[in-house]
Enzyme design. Structure first.
Site, PDB file in Angstrom:
ATOM      1  N   ASP A   1       0.870  -1.145   0.007  1.00  0.00           N
ATOM      2  CA  ASP A   1      -0.118   0.128  -0.144  1.00  0.00           C
ATOM      3  C   ASP A   1       1.034   1.208  -0.110  1.00  0.00           C
ATOM      4  OD1 ASP A   1      -2.054   1.527  -0.068  1.00  0.00           O
ATOM      5  OD2 ASP A   1      -2.579   1.181   2.086  1.00  0.00           O
TER       6      ASP A   1
ATOM      7  N   GLN B   1     -10.013   7.885   9.685  1.00  0.00           N
ATOM      8  CA  GLN B   1     -10.310   8.168   8.212  1.00  0.00           C
ATOM      9  C   GLN B   1      -9.670   9.753   8.066  1.00  0.00           C
ATOM     10  OE1 GLN B   1     -12.636   6.529  10.234  1.00  0.00           O
ATOM     11  NE2 GLN B   1     -12.226   4.863   8.965  1.00  0.00           N
ATOM     12  N   GLY B   2      -9.292   9.930   6.991  1.00  0.00           N
ATOM     13  CA  GLY B   2      -8.653  11.078   6.539  1.00  0.00           C
ATOM     14  C   GLY B   2      -7.154  11.259   6.616  1.00  0.00           C
TER      15      GLY B   2
END
Length: 264
Positions: free
Chosen positions: A127, A216-217
């Site tokens: 990733d 998240q973010g």
């Protein structure tokens, strides 16, 4: 067991269990009324001067959706899942800006997006992506871990998580935040994630009781040990949950890829 999700993520505290686990895309909103004193549990506001290599990614309309680390004047390392379906024209990089509502720093376009060729999903590893910027930036870059640098990945090493993502308020942070958490052992991470954790390409950070994490973010943002980039925020089960430390791309495993992209 809940499926681990990519963390288009932020620094998070223990009360973040209320935050939705669904990933709906890159539309992580900026809270217009986020007060200066807002802090994540176990975290605090960070100075961009102390972490000048920390950048964030936005849509063409200026919405922040991920983080990144400046590894060369014209190269940003980030998570593959942040940009895997994007064209260069759909991403901008903001550097030197601590306050997302401010005007400090620079906003630069992207001319090329390299996504690791073996990337499929966050839980399969690889990733990592590298963005090439349309112009060199003058901010200090961050040293990244070498392939053979095992000492920097030792269990218990204190690590700094950086990002602008969702906090315990349920909204993304207006300001750059930082939190400290120790690197965990591979066994600890595997106990939570099972076959979703690959020690060759991932590293975890967090406390057994949870309470400090990215969310998240924050995806693609830096995880730093002693000034060295060791990880990029990747995924987790919820945010700051006990028994589920945050999972980060193990940057040292991709040192050769980063060096090749920087030289290209």
């Amino acid at each position: 067991m809940a499926i681990p999700l990519p963390r288009l993520r932020t620094l998070l505290g223990a009360s973040l269990a209320a935050v939705s686990l669904s990933v709906t895309g890159f539309g992580v909103a900026t809270a217009a009324d986020d007060p200066v004193e807002t802090r994540v549990i176990g975290g605090e506001r960070a100075s961009i001067e102390d972490h000048p290599y920390t950048v964030y990614l936005t849509t063409p309309s200026g919405i922040q959706f991920c983080g990144g680390a400046l590894v060369a004047p014209d190269k940003v390392a980030t998570a593959a899942h942040c940009v895997e379906d994007d064209s260069p024209s759909s991403v901008a990089v903001v550097a030197g800006r601590e306050d997302k509502q401010g005007t400090a720093g620079e906003v630069v376009g992207v001319t090329d997006i390299w996504v690791h060729p073996d990337y499929v999903t966050v839980t399969s590893g690889d990733d990592i992506a590298v963005l090439t910027l349309e112009t060199d930036l003058s901010y200090a870059t961050v040293e990244f871990a070498a392939a053979a640098d095992d000492a920097v990945y030792a269990e218990g090493n204190p690590a700094t998580i950086l990002g602008w993502g969702v906090t315990e308020t349920g909204s993304s942070s207006r300001y750059l935040l930082q939190a400290e958490a120790p690197l965990t052992s591979d066994a600890t991470c595997a106990a939570g994630y099972g076959i979703s954790y690959d020690s060759a390409s991932m590293i975890c950070a967090g406390y057994p009781e949870g309470g400090i994490d990215a969310c998240q973010g924050d995806s693609g943002g830096p995880l730093v040990v002693d000034g060295v980039l060791v990880g990029l925020t990747s995924f987790g089960r919820g945010c700051a949950e006990a028994g589920y430390p945050g999972v980060y791309t193990r940057v040292g495993a991709y040192a050769a890829d980063l060096e090749a992209r920087i030289a290209s």
